[in-house]
Design a protein around this motif. Sequence first.
Motif, PDB file in Angstrom:
ATOM      1  N   PHE A   1      26.366 -94.573  15.243  1.00 28.73           N
ATOM      2  CA  PHE A   1      25.337 -95.191  14.409  1.00 28.73           C
ATOM      3  C   PHE A   1      24.484 -94.123  13.721  1.00 28.73           C
ATOM      4  N   ALA A   2      24.134 -93.063  14.444  1.00 22.53           N
ATOM      5  CA  ALA A   2      23.311 -91.995  13.858  1.00 22.53           C
ATOM      6  C   ALA A   2      24.044 -91.306  12.714  1.00 22.53           C
ATOM      7  N   LEU A   3      25.339 -91.080  12.865  1.00 22.28           N
ATOM      8  CA  LEU A   3      26.122 -90.465  11.796  1.00 22.28           C
ATOM      9  C   LEU A   3      26.136 -91.359  10.556  1.00 22.28           C
ATOM     10  N   ARG A   4      26.332 -92.651  10.769  1.00 18.64           N
ATOM     11  CA  ARG A   4      26.323 -93.589   9.647  1.00 18.64           C
ATOM     12  C   ARG A   4      24.945 -93.616   8.978  1.00 18.64           C
ATOM     13  N   GLU A   5      23.886 -93.600   9.781  1.00 18.05           N
ATOM     14  CA  GLU A   5      22.528 -93.595   9.224  1.00 18.05           C
ATOM     15  C   GLU A   5      22.277 -92.329   8.405  1.00 18.05           C
ATOM     16  N   ARG A   6      22.779 -91.206   8.906  1.00 15.33           N
ATOM     17  CA  ARG A   6      22.621 -89.947   8.180  1.00 15.33           C
ATOM     18  C   ARG A   6      23.347 -90.003   6.837  1.00 15.33           C
ATOM     19  N   GLU A   7      24.581 -90.490   6.858  1.00 18.68           N
ATOM     20  CA  GLU A   7      25.356 -90.585   5.616  1.00 18.68           C
ATOM     21  C   GLU A   7      24.669 -91.489   4.608  1.00 18.68           C
ATOM     22  N   ARG A   8      24.129 -92.603   5.074  1.00 19.08           N
ATOM     23  CA  ARG A   8      23.422 -93.515   4.177  1.00 19.08           C
ATOM     24  C   ARG A   8      22.160 -92.871   3.616  1.00 19.08           C
ATOM     25  N   ALA A   9      21.420 -92.186   4.471  1.00 17.24           N
ATOM     26  CA  ALA A   9      20.183 -91.542   4.024  1.00 17.24           C
ATOM     27  C   ALA A   9      20.489 -90.461   2.992  1.00 17.24           C
ATOM     28  N   LEU A  10      21.529 -89.689   3.222  1.00 16.05           N
ATOM     29  CA  LEU A  10      21.919 -88.657   2.260  1.00 16.05           C
ATOM     30  C   LEU A  10      22.308 -89.277   0.919  1.00 16.05           C
ATOM     31  N   ALA A  11      23.021 -90.389   0.966  1.00 19.93           N
ATOM     32  CA  ALA A  11      23.440 -91.046  -0.267  1.00 19.93           C
ATOM     33  C   ALA A  11      22.247 -91.630  -1.027  1.00 19.93           C
ATOM     34  N   GLN A  12      21.280 -92.174  -0.294  1.00 18.81           N
ATOM     35  CA  GLN A  12      20.129 -92.815  -0.930  1.00 18.81           C
ATOM     36  C   GLN A  12      19.083 -91.803  -1.391  1.00 18.81           C
ATOM     37  N   GLN A  13      18.802 -90.801  -0.542  1.00 18.33           N
ATOM     38  CA  GLN A  13      17.705 -89.879  -0.821  1.00 18.33           C
ATOM     39  C   GLN A  13      18.155 -88.578  -1.472  1.00 18.33           C
ATOM     40  N   GLY A  14      19.351 -88.201  -1.234  1.00 20.23           N
ATOM     41  CA  GLY A  14      19.810 -86.882  -1.645  1.00 20.23           C
ATOM     42  C   GLY A  14      19.522 -85.890  -0.528  1.00 20.23           C
ATOM     43  N   LYS A  15      20.297 -84.837  -0.514  1.00 18.48           N
ATOM     44  CA  LYS A  15      20.216 -83.878   0.585  1.00 18.48           C
ATOM     45  C   LYS A  15      18.849 -83.193   0.676  1.00 18.48           C
ATOM     46  N   GLY A  16      18.283 -82.820  -0.455  1.00 21.96           N
ATOM     47  CA  GLY A  16      17.003 -82.118  -0.440  1.00 21.96           C
ATOM     48  C   GLY A  16      15.882 -82.946   0.158  1.00 21.96           C
ATOM     49  N   GLU A  17      15.751 -84.180  -0.291  1.00 20.14           N
ATOM     50  CA  GLU A  17      14.694 -85.061   0.226  1.00 20.14           C
ATOM     51  C   GLU A  17      14.928 -85.379   1.696  1.00 20.14           C
ATOM     52  N   TRP A  18      16.182 -85.591   2.060  1.00 19.86           N
ATOM     53  CA  TRP A  18      16.518 -85.901   3.443  1.00 19.86           C
ATOM     54  C   TRP A  18      16.174 -84.725   4.357  1.00 19.86           C
ATOM     55  N   LEU A  19      16.532 -83.503   3.929  1.00 22.77           N
ATOM     56  CA  LEU A  19      16.208 -82.317   4.733  1.00 22.77           C
ATOM     57  C   LEU A  19      14.708 -82.107   4.842  1.00 22.77           C
ATOM     58  N   THR A  20      13.973 -82.382   3.786  1.00 22.85           N
ATOM     59  CA  THR A  20      12.520 -82.257   3.818  1.00 22.85           C
ATOM     60  C   THR A  20      11.924 -83.210   4.851  1.00 22.85           C
ATOM     61  N   ALA A  21      12.395 -84.436   4.862  1.00 26.74           N
ATOM     62  CA  ALA A  21      11.903 -85.418   5.837  1.00 26.74           C
ATOM     63  C   ALA A  21      12.233 -84.985   7.266  1.00 26.74           C
ATOM     64  N   ALA A  22      13.441 -84.477   7.476  1.00 28.00           N
ATOM     65  CA  ALA A  22      13.832 -84.013   8.818  1.00 28.00           C
ATOM     66  C   ALA A  22      12.970 -82.823   9.248  1.00 28.00           C
ATOM     67  N   ARG A  23      12.700 -81.901   8.327  1.00 24.97           N
ATOM     68  CA  ARG A  23      11.849 -80.739   8.642  1.00 24.97           C
ATOM     69  C   ARG A  23      10.428 -81.172   8.986  1.00 24.97           C
ATOM     70  N   GLU A  24       9.904 -82.140   8.240  1.00 27.09           N
ATOM     71  CA  GLU A  24       8.552 -82.617   8.507  1.00 27.09           C
ATOM     72  C   GLU A  24       8.452 -83.246   9.898  1.00 27.09           C
ATOM     73  N   THR A  25       9.433 -84.051  10.246  1.00 28.24           N
ATOM     74  CA  THR A  25       9.451 -84.654  11.579  1.00 28.24           C
ATOM     75  C   THR A  25       9.577 -83.581  12.652  1.00 28.24           C
ATOM     76  N   ALA A  26      10.454 -82.612  12.427  1.00 32.42           N
ATOM     77  CA  ALA A  26      10.622 -81.520  13.387  1.00 32.42           C
ATOM     78  C   ALA A  26       9.322 -80.737  13.547  1.00 32.42           C
ATOM     79  N   GLN A  27       8.584 -80.535  12.467  1.00 33.74           N
ATOM     80  CA  GLN A  27       7.322 -79.794  12.544  1.00 33.74           C
ATOM     81  C   GLN A  27       6.273 -80.560  13.346  1.00 33.74           C
ATOM     82  N   VAL A  28       6.206 -81.867  13.165  1.00 34.20           N
ATOM     83  CA  VAL A  28       5.278 -82.680  13.951  1.00 34.20           C
ATOM     84  C   VAL A  28       5.613 -82.561  15.433  1.00 34.20           C
ATOM     85  N   LEU A  29       6.893 -82.626  15.756  1.00 35.96           N
ATOM     86  CA  LEU A  29       7.322 -82.486  17.151  1.00 35.96           C
ATOM     87  C   LEU A  29       6.993 -81.100  17.688  1.00 35.96           C
TER      88      LEU A  29
END
Length: 183
Positions: free
Chosen positions: A74-102
């Motif tokens: 499910f996580a792989l499918r969610e990642r693929e969908r997010a990449l398709a919808q947001q684009g890699k740059g926006e998706w990576l930015t969101a992941a980095r922001e979450t990682a920074q909060v953690l």
Amino acid sequence: MSTIFPTAEGRLRGYHREQVDTFLASARAAYDVDDSDSPTMTSGDIRRTSFDLARGGYATHAVDAALERLEDAFALRERERALAQQGKGEWLTAARETAQVLLNRLNRDPGHRFSRANILAQGYNVDDVDALADRLKDYFEKGTPISADAVRTAVFRAQRGGYAESQVDLVLDAVTEVMLAVR
């Protein structure tokens, strides 16, 4: 859907068979449906699933392993969908922001990373949680390997006045989501 898991041995209790079978059937149906706009089930839903224990139930280790594989799918499918919808740059930015909060939480002083349970209530052992937090900090800062399975299956001793379990669990869920997202 026919699921075949070994049953708990001897006097041990296992996961309630009907609950497991029902959940897996609904997970399969959710995965087979193209519901990218509003998914009926997510990897987080799978991670937070729990079953009652019953005599003659499915062996917990076998079901847990299957749930981990299902969560990964499910996580792989969610990642693929997010990449398709947001684009890699926006998706990576969101992941980095979450990682920074953690990471901000994990960088707090040991013994002060999470809220505490009431002194008369049981919480997670502070030393156990802090040890895992240090490993996760190294993962985010230095790239030190730790698997999502190690985070998902982390077990902490109980301690009066320890860390609040719900807060620790939420952070570990978020860590797991980030780890699965960037695989």
